[in-house]
Design a protein around this motif. Structure first.
Motif, PDB file in Angstrom:
ATOM      1  N   THR A  54       0.860  -1.182   0.000  1.00 15.12           N
ATOM      2  CA  THR A  54       0.000   0.000   0.000  1.00 15.12           C
ATOM      3  C   THR A  54       0.893   1.228   0.000  1.00 15.12           C
ATOM      4  O   THR A  54       2.048   1.169   0.432  1.00 15.12           O
ATOM      5  N   GLY A  55       0.357   2.331  -0.492  1.00 18.92           N
ATOM      6  CA  GLY A  55       1.134   3.561  -0.482  1.00 18.92           C
ATOM      7  C   GLY A  55       0.576   4.569  -1.449  1.00 18.92           C
ATOM      8  O   GLY A  55      -0.503   4.396  -2.008  1.00 18.92           O
ATOM      9  N   ASP A  56       1.355   5.641  -1.645  1.00 23.75           N
ATOM     10  CA  ASP A  56       0.968   6.646  -2.635  1.00 23.75           C
ATOM     11  C   ASP A  56       1.420   6.172  -4.010  1.00 23.75           C
ATOM     12  O   ASP A  56       2.056   5.120  -4.143  1.00 23.75           O
ATOM     13  N   SER A  57       1.101   6.923  -5.035  1.00 22.29           N
ATOM     14  CA  SER A  57       1.357   6.461  -6.400  1.00 22.29           C
ATOM     15  C   SER A  57       2.843   6.258  -6.686  1.00 22.29           C
ATOM     16  O   SER A  57       3.225   5.296  -7.350  1.00 22.29           O
ATOM     17  N   LEU A  58       3.701   7.130  -6.174  1.00 21.75           N
ATOM     18  CA  LEU A  58       5.141   6.984  -6.407  1.00 21.75           C
ATOM     19  C   LEU A  58       5.679   5.737  -5.717  1.00 21.75           C
ATOM     20  O   LEU A  58       6.415   4.943  -6.328  1.00 21.75           O
ATOM     21  N   LYS A  59       5.312   5.533  -4.459  1.00 23.62           N
ATOM     22  CA  LYS A  59       5.782   4.349  -3.730  1.00 23.62           C
ATOM     23  C   LYS A  59       5.328   3.076  -4.428  1.00 23.62           C
ATOM     24  O   LYS A  59       6.105   2.126  -4.583  1.00 23.62           O
ATOM     25  N   LEU A  60       4.068   3.049  -4.865  1.00 27.15           N
ATOM     26  CA  LEU A  60       3.558   1.841  -5.506  1.00 27.15           C
ATOM     27  C   LEU A  60       4.218   1.576  -6.851  1.00 27.15           C
ATOM     28  O   LEU A  60       4.467   0.419  -7.200  1.00 27.15           O
TER      29      LEU A  60
END
Length: 109
Positions: A54-60
């Motif tokens: 799970t995470g924000d778009s950059l992390k994912l």
């Protein structure tokens, strides 16, 4: 038909499905199809609970480059799945909800 079985506006009917059984079924399908689930922070908590990342778009997008499975199920919006595909072109990237939207998606600079 009794009145206790009639739907009431604004009240969701209770699910009779066992959530643990559903989670086990999803885990089995992930193994069978060699899939990893990525979920953005804004998706429902139930989806985040079954996600591998799970995470924000950059992390994912970064996480997508690190998974070993050949299939990524991306619970997010189009540009997030597209980013994962660009960064991991050898992987199959699936977007379960083609209608998912984001207030920031599609905004021009």
């Amino acid at each position: 038909m009794s009145t206790s079985s009639l739907p009431i506006a604004g009240i969701e009917p209770e699910s009779t499905e066992d959530p643990l059984a559903l989670m086990e079924e999803i885990d089995a399908l992930k193994k069978e199809h060699q899939a990893t689930i990525l979920a953005h922070y804004y998706v429902d908590g139930e989806l985040q609970d079954i996600a591998d990342f799970t995470g924000d778009s950059l992390k994912l997008a970064r996480d997508a480059t690190r998974v070993d499975s050949p299939t990524i199920v991306f619970c997010g919006v189009h540009f997030m799945a597209e980013s994962a595909k660009i960064l991991s072109p050898e992987k199959r990237v699936l977007l379960p909800d083609l209608q998912a939207g984001c207030s920031l998606a599609g905004k021009g600079a």
